[in-house]
Write an enzyme that holds these catalytic residues in place. Structure first.
Site, PDB file in Angstrom:
ATOM      1  N   GLU A   3      -3.201   1.863  10.042  1.00  0.00           N
ATOM      2  CA  GLU A   3      -3.325   1.925   8.589  1.00  0.00           C
ATOM      3  C   GLU A   3      -2.033   1.586   7.865  1.00  0.00           C
ATOM      4  O   GLU A   3      -2.020   1.487   6.636  1.00  0.00           O
ATOM      5  CB  GLU A   3      -3.835   3.317   8.186  1.00  0.00           C
ATOM      6  CG  GLU A   3      -5.178   3.651   8.837  1.00  0.00           C
ATOM      7  CD  GLU A   3      -5.748   5.000   8.422  1.00  0.00           C
ATOM      8  OE1 GLU A   3      -5.137   5.662   7.547  1.00  0.00           O
ATOM      9  OE2 GLU A   3      -6.803   5.387   8.957  1.00  0.00           O
ATOM     10  N   HIS A   4      -0.956   1.411   8.635  1.00  0.00           N
ATOM     11  CA  HIS A   4       0.353   1.044   8.066  1.00  0.00           C
ATOM     12  C   HIS A   4       0.927  -0.087   8.918  1.00  0.00           C
ATOM     13  O   HIS A   4       0.775  -0.089  10.142  1.00  0.00           O
ATOM     14  CB  HIS A   4       1.296   2.244   8.061  1.00  0.00           C
ATOM     15  CG  HIS A   4       0.699   3.475   7.427  1.00  0.00           C
ATOM     16  ND1 HIS A   4       0.611   3.647   6.061  1.00  0.00           N
ATOM     17  CD2 HIS A   4       0.137   4.575   7.995  1.00  0.00           C
ATOM     18  CE1 HIS A   4       0.028   4.810   5.806  1.00  0.00           C
ATOM     19  NE2 HIS A   4      -0.271   5.392   6.956  1.00  0.00           N
TER      20      HIS A   4
END
Length: 342
Positions: A191-192
């Site tokens: 997610e990053h």
């Protein structure tokens, strides 16, 4: 009884064929040839009917698959076990261990360039627990999810040193974990990102290609959500390597709270367009997250998708949170999927 009737009818047709062949009126005529072809076709059908009645266990494959139910488990250390979760025997059920992360397991974690470590609840979700639940429930598969949101309070950021080195390390470490835990699937949930979309696509795509080509895992999935900085990475992956991805575990619970049924259906259509040809799984969270909740129409929306033939499955985040409600929504989700065969 049906076989005897069919054979008697075959004898009846054979007698008529013999009569037609010896009758001077029809012998050698084009009309006779047409009649004989029709009768022979009828006899073939009768023989097939007899065979199917002799072997009644031969069944046609159902035209509709009830879909898959998937549950993330083990991320929050709440001592939830596989056996706590209700499992409907009439659907395919996937547990997704959360998470394996390529970060050091320290107070101040650092990226390890594809060298993955297990971060799920290893006390309650062990290799022996996996063997036990799969032996007890033949419809159960177990996979692991890579990445996630955070690791020891720090963002679990995708940080490859290079494509080649990350893929090499990931193949080695993931294959080792898969074999140790006897896993069936892998899910991508970064997610990053500290890499551009093309680098992400190449790293993950090459990893998935190796794992599938060498039968390390059977199922693969990705878990994007509606954030531009996230979607751009997953869409780059999908465009080049979408043929290697079995499911899109789209995080519909990342949408705003209070999502309506109509909004949810619109979001679903949007993601079907984004991930063309993919099996988009719908979802909700039991951790008080956003999106369309079961209490406000999630299952009504699922029924609409089912009627359209686009309900490929449901997943829930997560078992760790669902235990407080005795897995009520897991039961309802699976029942809905199982009833989709009706």
């Amino acid at each position: 009884m049906h076989t005897t009737n069919a054979l008697l009818k075959e004898k009846y047709f054979n007698r008529h064929l013999l009569w037609l062949n010896t009758n001077k009126k029809y012998k050698g005529s084009f009309q006779l040839q047409q009649i004989m072809r029709s009768l022979k076709f009828c006899i073939s059908l009768l023989v097939l009917q007899a065979l199917f009645n002799v072997f009644p266990t031969i069944e046609a494959v159902p035209a509709f698959c009830p879909g898959v139910f998937r549950e993330y488990i083990g991320a929050e250390g709440k001592n939830v076990t596989f056996s706590d979760v209700p499992i409907n025997p009439n659907i395919e059920f996937h547990f997704l261990l959360s998470f394996a992360i390529d970060y050091t397991n320290t107070k101040s974690p650092e990226p390890t360039n594809g060298d993955f470590l297990v971060y799920w609840d290893t006390d309650n979700l062990t290799p022996s627990h996996i063997s036990s639940i799969k032996a007890k429930h033949k419809n159960v598969k177990v996979g692991m999810s890579l990445g996630g949101d955070t690791v020891n309070g720090k963002n679990a950021t995708f940080t490859p040193t290079s494509i080649t080195s990350w893929v090499r390390n990931a193949i080695h470490s993931i294959t080792k974990i898969v074999k140790e835990y006897n896993l069936d699937a892998i899910d991508i949930d970064y997610e990053h990102f500290n890499a551009d979309p093309d680098t992400f696509a190449e790293c993950i795509g090459r990893l998935l290609y190796y794992l599938k080509q060498n039968n390390v895992v059977t199922y693969t999935s990705i878990a994007p959500y509606a954030d531009d900085s996230v979607q751009v990475h997953y869409l780059a992956l999908w465009r080049k390597y979408g043929h290697l991805i079995d499911y899109v575990n789209f995080q519909f619970y990342a949408y705003e709270k209070g999502t309506t049924i109509l909004q949810f259906l619109h979001y679903f259509e949007t993601q079907m367009y984004n991930y063309k040809g993919g099996k988009i799984l719908v979802s909700f969270g039991t951790d008080n997250s956003g999106g369309l909740s079961p209490r406000h129409g999630f299952f009504d929306a699922c029924s609409i998708l089912k009627s359209r033939g686009t309900l490929h499955g449901i997943f829930i985040w997560s078992a760790d949170d669902s235990i407080k409600d005795h897995f009520l929504y897991e039961k309802l989700s699976q029942n809905l999927l199982a009833s989709a065969t009706v």
